[in-house]
Design an enzyme around this catalytic site. Structure first.
Site, mmCIF file in Angstrom:
data_model
loop_
_atom_site.group_PDB
_atom_site.id
_atom_site.type_symbol
_atom_site.label_atom_id
_atom_site.label_comp_id
_atom_site.label_asym_id
_atom_site.label_seq_id
_atom_site.Cartn_x
_atom_site.Cartn_y
_atom_site.Cartn_z
ATOM 1 N N GLU A 147 0.844 -1.198 0.000
ATOM 2 C CA GLU A 147 0.000 0.000 0.000
ATOM 3 C C GLU A 147 0.883 1.253 0.000
ATOM 4 O O GLU A 147 1.993 1.234 0.533
ATOM 5 C CB GLU A 147 -0.906 -0.066 1.236
ATOM 6 C CG GLU A 147 -1.753 1.143 1.519
ATOM 7 C CD GLU A 147 -2.802 1.465 0.462
ATOM 8 O OE1 GLU A 147 -2.442 1.557 -0.718
ATOM 9 O OE2 GLU A 147 -3.968 1.661 0.832
ATOM 10 N N ASP A 148 0.378 2.307 -0.611
ATOM 11 C CA ASP A 148 1.171 3.543 -0.666
ATOM 12 C C ASP A 148 1.316 4.212 0.691
ATOM 13 O O ASP A 148 2.412 4.567 1.106
ATOM 14 C CB ASP A 148 0.570 4.518 -1.703
ATOM 15 C CG ASP A 148 -0.925 4.791 -1.515
ATOM 16 O OD1 ASP A 148 -1.532 4.234 -0.571
ATOM 17 O OD2 ASP A 148 -1.489 5.553 -2.312
ATOM 18 N N ASP A 192 -3.009 6.242 6.435
ATOM 19 C CA ASP A 192 -3.384 7.570 6.906
ATOM 20 C C ASP A 192 -4.286 7.406 8.139
ATOM 21 O O ASP A 192 -3.781 7.228 9.245
ATOM 22 C CB ASP A 192 -4.072 8.283 5.735
ATOM 23 C CG ASP A 192 -4.479 9.702 6.023
ATOM 24 O OD1 ASP A 192 -3.762 10.394 6.774
ATOM 25 O OD2 ASP A 192 -5.505 10.149 5.488
ATOM 26 N N PHE A 204 -0.423 16.504 3.269
ATOM 27 C CA PHE A 204 -0.921 15.767 2.116
ATOM 28 C C PHE A 204 0.191 15.632 1.087
ATOM 29 O O PHE A 204 0.716 16.622 0.591
ATOM 30 C CB PHE A 204 -2.141 16.457 1.503
ATOM 31 C CG PHE A 204 -2.895 15.542 0.597
ATOM 32 C CD1 PHE A 204 -3.795 14.623 1.111
ATOM 33 C CD2 PHE A 204 -2.667 15.564 -0.771
ATOM 34 C CE1 PHE A 204 -4.468 13.742 0.276
ATOM 35 C CE2 PHE A 204 -3.339 14.682 -1.614
ATOM 36 C CZ PHE A 204 -4.239 13.777 -1.085
ATOM 37 N N ARG A 234 0.927 11.301 -9.676
ATOM 38 C CA ARG A 234 1.319 9.937 -9.315
ATOM 39 C C ARG A 234 2.700 9.604 -9.871
ATOM 40 O O ARG A 234 3.429 8.800 -9.320
ATOM 41 C CB ARG A 234 0.312 8.923 -9.879
ATOM 42 C CG ARG A 234 -1.053 8.967 -9.233
ATOM 43 C CD ARG A 234 -1.856 7.742 -9.657
ATOM 44 N NE ARG A 234 -3.279 7.878 -9.388
ATOM 45 C CZ ARG A 234 -3.868 7.598 -8.230
ATOM 46 N NH1 ARG A 234 -3.138 7.175 -7.213
ATOM 47 N NH2 ARG A 234 -5.156 7.730 -8.077
HETATM 48 P P1 IMP Z 1 -6.652 5.564 5.131
HETATM 49 O O1 IMP Z 1 -7.126 6.886 5.719
HETATM 50 O O2 IMP Z 1 -5.512 4.983 5.915
HETATM 51 O O3 IMP Z 1 -7.785 4.635 4.925
HETATM 52 O O4 IMP Z 1 -6.044 5.972 3.722
HETATM 53 C C1 IMP Z 1 -6.575 5.519 2.563
HETATM 54 C C2 IMP Z 1 -6.000 6.120 1.324
HETATM 55 O O5 IMP Z 1 -6.092 7.540 1.320
HETATM 56 C C3 IMP Z 1 -4.556 5.834 1.004
HETATM 57 O O6 IMP Z 1 -4.363 4.550 0.492
HETATM 58 C C4 IMP Z 1 -4.332 6.881 -0.078
HETATM 59 O O7 IMP Z 1 -4.827 6.429 -1.328
HETATM 60 C C5 IMP Z 1 -5.161 8.054 0.398
HETATM 61 N N1 IMP Z 1 -4.294 9.044 1.076
HETATM 62 C C6 IMP Z 1 -4.139 9.240 2.395
HETATM 63 N N2 IMP Z 1 -3.253 10.225 2.651
HETATM 64 C C7 IMP Z 1 -2.838 10.667 1.443
HETATM 65 C C8 IMP Z 1 -1.890 11.671 1.027
HETATM 66 O O8 IMP Z 1 -1.252 12.382 1.815
HETATM 67 N N3 IMP Z 1 -1.734 11.816 -0.314
HETATM 68 C C9 IMP Z 1 -2.413 11.064 -1.241
HETATM 69 N N4 IMP Z 1 -3.280 10.105 -0.889
HETATM 70 C C10 IMP Z 1 -3.499 9.914 0.438
HETATM 71 MG MG MG Z 2 -4.006 3.945 -1.608
#
Ligand code: IMP
Ligand code: MG
Length: 192
Positions: A97-98, A101, A150, A163
Site C-alpha cells: 500500500e502507498d 493515513d 498531504f 502519481r
Molecule cells: P486511510 O485513511 O488509511 O484509509 O487511507 C486511505 C488512502 O487515502 C490511502 O491509500 C491513499 O490512497 C489516500 N491518502 C491518504 N493520505 C494521502 C496523502 O497524503 N496523499 C495522497 N493520498 C493519500
Molecule cells: Mg491507496
C-alpha cells in the site's frame, strides 16, 4: 495554474528505502515465495519497485478499493472495486500500500483478506502518518513515518495528478488551499 510541489523525500532516499525493504522481505521469507497484493492505484509504483528488489520468487496480484469520503480523508466504508484475480489460499501474502493515513482502509481490508485462508498475511506500506490514525493497523514493513501533510508522488495523487513524480512531495498550501477549503462539501466515493 500549476501547483507548486516541494520535495519531502527525494527520489534517491525513496529508492534506497525500497531496496532495503525488498532485502528485508527476501530475508524474512528466505526459501519461500511471496505473493504481493498491490492496492491500486496508489500502490502500483511502490509495488513494482519493491518487487524488483525481492530476490525470492514473487507473484503479483492487484486489488482496487474505494472509500466513501472526500478527496483527502476516508470514512472507513470500503468497497472492493476490483477484486483479486488469483486465489490467496496457502500463500505468504504481503499487501503493498502507498500510505496508511487514518488506517480505516486497511483496518477493514485485512480481516476480509484473512478469511480467504492465506498462509500468512503482512502489510508493507511506503508511508505512514501516525498522527492521523483513527483505526488500528499493524504495519510490518514501513518505508517512512511522515508528518500530517498531504503528499503526492510515487503513486500518490492529488485529484489524480502527480502519481508519476519520482519523489514524495507536498503540494504547497497556498496552491492546495482553495480547493481544500471547498472539499468538505464534496463528499463522494473516492478511489484510493
Ligand atoms: P486511510 O485513511 O488509511 O484509509 O487511507 C486511505 C488512502 O487515502 C490511502 O491509500 C491513499 O490512497 C489516500 N491518502 C491518504 N493520505 C494521502 C496523502 O497524503 N496523499 C495522497 N493520498 C493519500
Ligand atoms: Mg491507496
Amino acid at each position: 495554474m500549476a501547483d507548486k510541489i516541494s520535495v519531502l523525500i527525494p527520489e534517491e532516499e525513496v529508492n534506497a528505502k525500497i531496496q532495503e525493504l525488498g532485502a528485508r522481505i527476501s530475508e524474512d521469507y528466505a526459501g519461500k515465495a511471496v505473493h504481493l497484493i498491490c492496492i491500486l492505484k496508489g500502490g502500483v509504483f511502490f509495488a513494482c519497485e519493491l518487487a524488483k528488489h525481492i530476490t525470492i520468487p514473487v507473484s503479483l496480484d492487484f486489488m482496487q478499493v474505494s472509500s466513501y469520503g472526500n478527496a483527502t480523508s476516508s470514512s472507513g466504508i470500503v468497497r472492493i472495486k476490483k477484486d483479486l484475480d488469483d486465489s490467496m489460499e496457502g500463500k505468504e501474502v504481503v499487501i503493498v500500500e502507498d500510505i496508511i493515513d487514518s488506517g480505516r482502509t486497511l483496518h477493514y481490508l485485512i480481516p476480509v483478506l484473512k478469511q480467504r485462508n492465506p498462509k500468512s498475511i503482512r502489510l508493507c506500506a511506503l508511508l505512514n502518518k501516525p498522527d492521523r490514525r483513527e483505526a488500528e493497523v499493524q504495519i510490518d514493513y514501513l518505508g517512512f513515518d511522515i508528518p500530517d501533510e498531504f503528499v503526492v508522488g510515487y503513486g500518490l495523487d492529488y485529484a489524480q495528478k502527480y502519481r508519476n513524480l519520482p519523489f514524495i512531495g507536498v503540494v504547497e498550501p497556498d496552491a492546495a488551499g482553495e480547493e481544500a477549503e471547498a472539499e468538505p462539501e464534496k463528499k463522494g466515493e473516492t478511489v484510493e
